[in-house]
Enzyme design. Structure first.
Site, short mmCIF file in Angstrom:
data_model
loop_
_atom_site.label_atom_id
_atom_site.label_comp_id
_atom_site.label_asym_id
_atom_site.label_seq_id
_atom_site.Cartn_x
_atom_site.Cartn_y
_atom_site.Cartn_z
N ASP A 34 -30.02 27.90 -0.46
CA ASP A 34 -29.20 27.20 0.54
C ASP A 34 -29.87 25.86 0.83
OD1 ASP A 34 -26.96 28.56 2.71
OD2 ASP A 34 -27.77 26.55 3.14
N PHE A 157 -13.81 40.16 -1.96
CA PHE A 157 -12.84 40.66 -0.99
C PHE A 157 -13.49 41.27 0.24
CE2 PHE A 157 -10.98 40.79 -5.23
CZ PHE A 157 -9.80 40.09 -5.04
N LYS A 212 -6.94 36.24 -5.29
CA LYS A 212 -7.62 36.19 -3.98
C LYS A 212 -6.68 35.65 -2.90
CE LYS A 212 -10.45 36.48 -0.76
NZ LYS A 212 -11.75 36.03 -0.39
N ASN A 216 -5.06 37.82 0.36
CA ASN A 216 -5.24 37.45 1.77
C ASN A 216 -3.92 37.09 2.45
OD1 ASN A 216 -7.88 38.03 2.05
ND2 ASN A 216 -8.62 35.93 2.19
N CYS A 268 -11.04 33.53 7.03
CA CYS A 268 -10.30 33.55 5.76
C CYS A 268 -8.79 33.48 5.90
CB CYS A 268 -10.68 34.79 4.97
SG CYS A 268 -12.39 34.75 4.44
N LYS A 271 -7.34 29.97 6.90
CA LYS A 271 -7.52 28.91 5.89
C LYS A 271 -6.84 29.27 4.57
CE LYS A 271 -11.94 29.93 3.72
NZ LYS A 271 -11.57 30.17 2.33
N ARG A 336 -14.61 32.22 14.84
CA ARG A 336 -13.72 31.21 14.25
C ARG A 336 -12.26 31.68 14.29
NH1 ARG A 336 -16.99 30.19 8.77
NH2 ARG A 336 -17.21 32.44 9.03
C1 UDX Z 1 -10.32 39.08 5.24
C2 UDX Z 1 -9.93 39.98 4.06
O1 UDX Z 1 -9.65 41.30 4.52
C3 UDX Z 1 -11.05 40.03 3.04
O2 UDX Z 1 -10.62 40.79 1.91
C4 UDX Z 1 -11.39 38.60 2.61
O3 UDX Z 1 -12.47 38.62 1.71
C5 UDX Z 1 -11.72 37.73 3.82
O4 UDX Z 1 -10.63 37.79 4.75
P1 UDX Z 1 -11.89 39.28 7.41
O5 UDX Z 1 -11.35 37.95 7.81
O6 UDX Z 1 -13.36 39.49 7.48
O7 UDX Z 1 -11.45 39.65 5.90
O8 UDX Z 1 -11.21 40.36 8.36
P2 UDX Z 1 -10.08 41.50 8.28
O9 UDX Z 1 -10.69 42.79 8.62
O10 UDX Z 1 -9.30 41.42 7.03
O11 UDX Z 1 -9.17 41.05 9.53
C6 UDX Z 1 -8.49 39.80 9.57
C7 UDX Z 1 -7.73 39.65 10.86
O12 UDX Z 1 -6.61 40.53 10.89
C8 UDX Z 1 -8.55 39.99 12.10
O13 UDX Z 1 -8.25 39.07 13.11
C9 UDX Z 1 -8.09 41.38 12.46
O14 UDX Z 1 -8.28 41.67 13.83
C10 UDX Z 1 -6.61 41.29 12.10
N1 UDX Z 1 -6.02 42.60 11.82
C11 UDX Z 1 -6.43 43.34 10.78
C12 UDX Z 1 -4.99 43.07 12.64
O15 UDX Z 1 -4.61 42.41 13.62
N2 UDX Z 1 -4.41 44.26 12.35
C13 UDX Z 1 -4.80 45.03 11.30
O16 UDX Z 1 -4.22 46.11 11.10
C14 UDX Z 1 -5.85 44.56 10.49
#
Ligand code: UDX
Length: 446
Positions: A34, A157, A212, A216, A268, A271, A336
């Site tokens: 890094d 993922f 990917k 998402n 994720c 964006k 974020r």
């Molecule tokens: C996500 C993808 O799941 C992952 O595969 C990718 O690599 C990065 O983006 P992340 O952002 O860490 O991961 O969180 P995730 O658990 O997927 O939740 C995303 C958002 O959806 C959160 O705000 C979560 O609270 C919301 N969410 C998720 C819901 O509101 N309801 C659900 O049933 C699931």
């Protein structure tokens, strides 16, 4: 030939750090690089820059077994590596496109030093066509022979909050490359997962890049869909959780990722949905479903305030409001694009005092909102509050002693945006309360 490939992982954010430690756990030797020397120094001293369950133990174990190293020395690391995993951030530009400047900085560094065959792997989420651009830079700008390197798209993922578990036990691997040699290198790197029977999709670079974003955007759409159904249940009666359960029994739908809430957040989804639209627009391809998911989420991030205004009869001025949960979801310190940010911004317009509590995310939120009153516990935040909102589904909020909560609050008003608490029990204690998608607006008028 049997020695595992030496891996360089560039970038020590959520993905880079989990990937670096995880790849080492698979038996590879990994050097994590890094440009942030403070971060590297901390990591060398066993201090993790982020909160992620299981990360510290995994890093410590692999450092101890001399399979994992941290350095700022990019030149030596790039020269020695057999495979370079690029895991730098690809944040959102103002126009929604992905900012690839950090990624291209790495490619230019590679272009300057590469002197033997190297496999270049993009772990960062990048728009389709990035692999081709990388090839162009190395061949045309640095005059590197095409037999000196191969490009692989190996999207990650993992989710924040379960990054280690996800990396070590993924649902699938995606290996996108046109090169047999590069494919063989990746198979050696992921040997232990492949032996365990982890499904692996072998495809070309462009397909892997699209997989990917498509994944998402589809997940974000699923969340926005159930949130809209939940809002309908609130207006008409009906229970969104039961709707989701019944929908999920259909194998074509599946029960996962159908929990209504305050709107999705995190790094994720916001964006990547925007970036997908930006890419599609470039090629004149409509992306209406994803546009809809984003619009639904903008609305959803306002729903908690609407519910609060409803329960308080629009009388928020001068009140004290407790916010339980600041992180965008449980088990992370990441704020974020968190729905709590929108809520705090809106509440500020009403001149309220905000008491906030989160087990991990208060430090990051304090940088954005220093004037919020941050508390040491949920109970401290609730003390004297006129209303409370549960904004993150942390386990500890599920175990709140509601009788104690009732005795601490000045007015017993709760908006539970994750359906963590039992509304019937709360009502029996005299609370005026609302969940999400429980048809409860019908019952909660004053
Ligand atoms: C996500 C993808 O799941 C992952 O595969 C990718 O690599 C990065 O983006 P992340 O952002 O860490 O991961 O969180 P995730 O658990 O997927 O939740 C995303 C958002 O959806 C959160 O705000 C979560 O609270 C919301 N969410 C998720 C819901 O509101 N309801 C659900 O049933 C699931």
């Amino acid at each position: 030939m049997n020695t595992p490939p030496l891996i360089a992982v560039i970038g020590t954010g959520y993905v880079g750090l989990a990937a670096g430690a995880g790849l080492a756990e698979f038996g590879n030797t990994v050097v994590c690089v890094d440009i942030d020397s403070k971060k590297i120094e901390s990591l060398q001293n066993g201090i993790m820059p982020i909160f992620e369950p299981g990360l510290k133990e995994l890093v410590e174990r692999n450092v101890e077994q001399e399979r994992l190293l941290f350095t700022t020395d990019i030149v030596d690391t790039l020269q020695d590596a057999d495979a370079i995993f690029i895991a730098v951030g690809t944040p959102m530009n103002d126009d929604g496109s992905a900012d690839l400047s950090a990624l291209y900085d790495v490619i230019h560094s590679i272009g300057k030093v590469i002197n033997k065959y190297t496999v270049i792997v993009t772990k960062s989420t990048v728009p389709v066509g990035t692999g081709a651009c990388i090839r162009h830079i190395l061949e045309d700008i640095y005059a590197i022979d095409s037999c000196m390197f191969d490009i692989v798209s190996n999207p990650e993922f993992l989710r924040e909050g379960s990054a280690i578990k996800d990396f070590l036990k993924p649902d699938r691997l995606v290996i996108g490359t046109e090169s047999v040699d590069a494919c063989t290198t990746l198979c050696r790197i992921y040997d232990s997962l492949l032996k365990e029977g982890t499904p692996c999709v072998f495809t070309d670079v462009a397909t892997a890049e699209i997989i990917k974003y498509a994944s998402n955007a589809f997940l974000a759409t699923k969340v926005s869909f159930i949130n809209e159904i939940a809002n309908l249940c609130d207006a008409t009666g009906g229970n969104a959780q039961t709707v989701a359960y019944a929908m999920g029994l259909d194998h074509r739908i599946s029960p996962y990722f159908l929990k209504p809430g305050p709107g999705y957040g995190g790094y994720c989804f916001p964006k990547d949905t925007q970036a997908l639209i930006h890419i599609a627009t470039t090629y004149n391809v409509p992306m209406n479903t994803v546009q809809g998911a984003i619009a639904a989420n903008v609305y959803q991030q306002q729903v908690s305030l609407k519910k609060l205004l409803h329960l308080t009869n629009n009388l928020l001025q001068g009140k004290t409001v407790a916010i339980l949960g600041l992180a965008f979801k449980a088990n992370t310190d990441d704020v974020r694009q968190s729905p709590s940010i929108t809520l705090i911004q809106e509440l500020k317009k009403y001149d309220v005092t905000i008491n906030a509590y989160d087990p991990e995310a208060m430090r990051s939120m304090a940088q954005m909102f220093p004037d919020v009153h941050y508390c040491q516990s949920a109970y401290e935040a609730l003390t004297g509050a006129d209303a409370a909102l549960i904004m993150t589904n942390w386990d500890e909020f599920k175990h709140l002693n509601t009788k104690r909560v009732a005795s601490l609050m000045a007015e017993k008003i709760i908006v539970d945006m994750h359906n963590i608490l039992d509304l019937t029990q709360l009502r029996a204690l005299g609370f005026l309360c609302d969940g999400i998608g429980q048809g409860s607006l019908l019952h909660s008028t004053r």
